[in-house]
Write an enzyme that holds these catalytic residues in place. Structure first.
Site, short mmCIF file in Angstrom:
data_model
loop_
_atom_site.label_atom_id
_atom_site.label_comp_id
_atom_site.label_asym_id
_atom_site.label_seq_id
_atom_site.Cartn_x
_atom_site.Cartn_y
_atom_site.Cartn_z
CG ASP A 445 -2.27 0.63 0.95
OD1 ASP A 445 -2.34 1.48 0.04
OD2 ASP A 445 -3.24 0.30 1.64
CG ASP A 503 -9.58 2.21 -0.16
OD1 ASP A 503 -9.13 1.09 -0.47
OD2 ASP A 503 -8.96 3.02 0.55
C1 GLA Z 1 -5.84 1.79 2.12
C2 GLA Z 1 -6.23 0.62 1.24
C3 GLA Z 1 -7.26 -0.23 1.92
C4 GLA Z 1 -6.71 -0.72 3.24
C5 GLA Z 1 -6.27 0.46 4.08
C6 GLA Z 1 -5.56 0.00 5.34
O1 GLA Z 1 -6.88 2.67 2.27
O2 GLA Z 1 -6.70 1.07 0.01
O3 GLA Z 1 -7.63 -1.31 1.12
O4 GLA Z 1 -5.64 -1.59 3.00
O5 GLA Z 1 -5.39 1.31 3.39
O6 GLA Z 1 -5.15 1.05 6.12
#
Ligand code: GLA
Length: 701
Positions: A445, A503
């Site tokens: 990430d 997300d």
């Molecule tokens: C980001 C990612 C999510 C998740 C969060 C965790 O927003 O896109 O899928 O992994 O971080 O903090």
């Protein structure tokens, strides 16, 4: 070489033709659909003279530079140590023209600068790379270097590009060709939620299915610029580049620098034709463990199921519930490491939280594997929370401007990936984690923009870390995530095998978003999950069938706790998992066709020439009294057996108003002539808002 030589490179149905002229930089003669360039007269014999123009006429070339009679934006700007721009004079020192490669070399003798432009025919498209080498005795500073400079014909009409933000990726923008200039520039330090640096340019009234389309994307995960400029020559020039900060790229004597490659697709089969070439080129970049893509496993991701509230027991229960409905890979998301009770602390301290995972990750990973699933882990290596041991030990490791507190975003700072010690530390930590437990997947990430910027060297630093990781752990698959879809591009694709699209897993929001994703990347790389309803991102309520039908278009997963569902819903979800497993061989690795029908219906087909799944999707409320048939131009040339595989219609399996024909079509296929499907259309029942029908089409040849 004769004083005027035509050289060509062909790929798929397209050609790139240059006119070489002794020591001069080759001129553009053609970039477009396939041509036979034998015996074409030199451009100077047909171009004619124009008033208020250079006496020694200079037609557009592949490396526009000022001072040579070109008034386009320079493809290259290099300065001396004192900051003065160099007046470069590039002589062509060689052209190598092969079956699948055309390489042009240039030299500026005064400053010792060598330039190479390399065009390769790859998977039906062109991959273009431009590089520099300093063979002189003084350092040179590169201010900018276009990865390509391409002519677009006067017939071009529209530019399709995408913009986006967190939770709203790939918003399609349609604009007319500019009278002066058009550009899309990103300065947030990463690819961005509008997708890669790229665009589709449509000519001749092109649509999804027909007409001339040029599509380009830069293989780069940092700040970028793609620009289309109209010169009074009467056509357009497209340039794409990674942005370089002044003084950032210094070429010491003997050193070299490469601009990121551009992937270029040209097709007269409309957007779908160009998209197919893009997919083929992206597929050629991916490096799968074992050499080949395996069936894309059903994911279960812990994030929206439990967020930070987990420990070994809770995750064990979640994994059991996921395995029971057929998940094949369990990804332990954020919250597993030291100090990470919420998003204010812990990033940088990549050791399992002893309170949550007292014996490290090996036991939970083994438990997950014992349930028949792979174990995957979330990490965000390029980041640090000020509230962490790492930051306390190395406050100078974060990107910052001297004397100024760097601004946090999501309570975190960006590590300076230009530093070797930072990269070494991160490699050592990630390597230790991967060795500590049977982890075969990393979700990588990157949850904020860069401010201050680390420039292009920051991106190269990240790439170096990823390359090292891949080399040390070639069996581990990696997912690129950046607050959802902030790092989706062909540059990072060298190191990853999946992108987290967004997300936002609200199925309505996902319909256009996933179509935007597909403009650049094939569906097997597109992370698509079934989330809870109401959607955590939008608050909207959607049926499970609708959510699952849309998630089935990509690399399918679930991001909820099946144990918290009603028994009946859970069984239904297990049914979707089975459906995805049964059909993923068609959903992935083959072709994708997008189309639009009337009254807001959109369709999408995925599969082979002979067998496809077809989604017919309605997002909003129908305005017309009856549903009109959906013309499927791809169906020409064969007879088809068509049946309904699954109806994801809110409020029931099929609308009460669907005729018995459609009820029968669930059990028994109906034969249609391809010409009927193409020109009259596939009959569909009236669909309420937020529904999708999945058809199965098999050609009878
Ligand atoms: C980001 C990612 C999510 C998740 C969060 C965790 O927003 O896109 O899928 O992994 O971080 O903090």
């Amino acid at each position: 070489m004769r004083s005027s030589d035509i050289v060509a490179l062909h790929s798929g149905g397209a050609s790139l033709v240059l006119e070489a002229g002794g020591e001069r930089v080759p001129l553009w003669r053609h970039l477009g659909l396939s041509v036979d360039a034998r015996d074409i007269p030199s451009i100077y014999r047909t171009r004619g003279r124009a008033t208020f123009s250079m006496d020694a006429d200079r037609a557009p070339d592949i490396l526009p530079l000022p001072g040579d009679g070109s008034f386009l934006r320079a493809a290259l700007l290099v300065c001396a140590k004192d900051g003065k721009a160099l007046d470069l004079i590039l002589d062509c020192t060689g052209i190598e023209s092969g079956h699948d490669r055309l390489t042009c070399d240039f030299s500026d003798k005064k400053h010792g600068l060598e330039v190479r432009v390399d065009y390769r025919a790859v998977s039906g498209g062109f991959r273009i790379e431009t590089s520099l080498e300093n063979r002189g005795s003084a350092p040179l500073s590169v201010q900018h270097l276009a990865s390509c400079s391409l002519p677009l014909p006067a017939r071009c009409e529209r530019i399709i590009s995408w913009r986006g933000r967190h939770n709203a990726e790939f918003v399609e923008c349609v604009e007319p060709m500019p009278q002066h200039g058009w550009s899309r520039e990103t300065r947030r330090g990463l690819t961005g939620h509008g997708g890669p640096c790229g665009a589709y340019v449509l000519a001749d009234g092109a649509d999804h299915h027909s007409g001339l389309v040029f599509a380009a994307q830069l293989a780069w995960s940092g700040d970028s610029r793609i620009a289309i400029e109209r010169d009074d020559e009467g056509f357009w020039t497209l340039q794409a580049e990674a942005l370089i900060k002044p003084g950032e790229v210094t070429l010491e004597p003997g050193s070299s620098h490469s601009a990121p490659p551009v992937l270029l697709a040209i097709s007269d089969a409309g957007r779908n034709g160009a998209m197919a070439i893009m997919h083929a080129m992206a597929r050629a970049i991916a490096r799968w463990p074992g050499g080949e893509m395996t069936p894309r496993p059903v994911h279960s991701n812990s994030w929206e199921a439990v967020y930070f509230a987990h420990d070994e027991k809770r995750i064990g229960e979640l994994a059991e519930a996921a395995a029971a409905i057929g998940a094949e890979r369990f990804v332990l998301d954020d919250g597993w490491f030291s100090g990470r009770g919420n998003d204010t602390a812990g990033l940088g301290d990549w050791i399992p939280d002893p309170a949550k995972y007292p014996d490290g990750l090996a036991r939970i990973a083994e438990r997950v594997r014992g349930l028949g699933m792979e174990f995957g882990l979330w990490v965000e290596p390029e980041m640090v929370n000020p509230e962490s041991d790492l930051y306390r030990a190395h406050p100078d490791w974060a990107l910052a401007i001297d004397g100024r507190e760097p601004p946090t975003a999501r309570n975190q700072l960006v590590l300076d990936m230009r530093r070797e010690d930072v990269r070494d530390h991160l490699f050592e930590r990630l390597d230790a984690i991967l060795r500590s437990a049977p982890i075969s997947y990393l979700k990588l990430d990157h949850n904020r923009d860069h401010s201050p910027s680390g420039g292009s060297e920051q991106i190269r630093g990240s790439y170096e870390l990823f390359a090292r990781l891949r080399e040390a752990h070639p069996e581990v698959e990696i997912e690129s995530c950046a607050g959802g879809g902030g790092r989706i591009d062909a540059g990072v694709l060298e190191y990853v095998h999946r992108f987290w699209t967004s997300d936002n897993i609200d199925a309505l929001a996902r319909i256009p978003m996933q179509r935007g994703f597909l403009a650049f990347m094939p569906p097997e790389f597109m992370g698509a999950h079934v989330g809870a309803s109401p959607s955590h991102a939008t608050g909207r309520v959607q049926s499970l069938d609708f959510r699952a039908a849309i998630a089935c278009q990509g690399h399918f997963g679930i991001e909820l706790d099946p144990a918290a569902m009603e028994q009946q819903e859970r069984e239904k979800l297990a049914g979707w998992v089975r459906l995805y497993k049964e059909w993923r061989h068609l959903i992935h690795g083959g072709k994708v066709l997008l189309g639009e029908a009337n009254d807001g219906l959109v369709w999408q087909a995925q599969g082979t020439d002979d067998e496809l799944l077809l989604w017919v999707t309605r997002a909003g409320h129908a305005e017309d009294r009856r549903a009109q048939p959906v013309p499927l131009s791809f169906a020409k040339g064969a007879d088809w057996q068509v049946r309904i595989l699954r109806s994801a219609v809110s409020g029931g399996v099929l609308t009460p108003r669907a005729t018995p024909f459609f009820h029968d079509l669930r059990d028994k296929p109906h034969g249609f002539a391809g010409s009927w499907l193409a020109h009259s259309g596939l009959p569909v029942p009236a669909l309420p808002a937020e529904s999708a029908m999945i058809f199965h089409l098999k050609a009878q040849r």
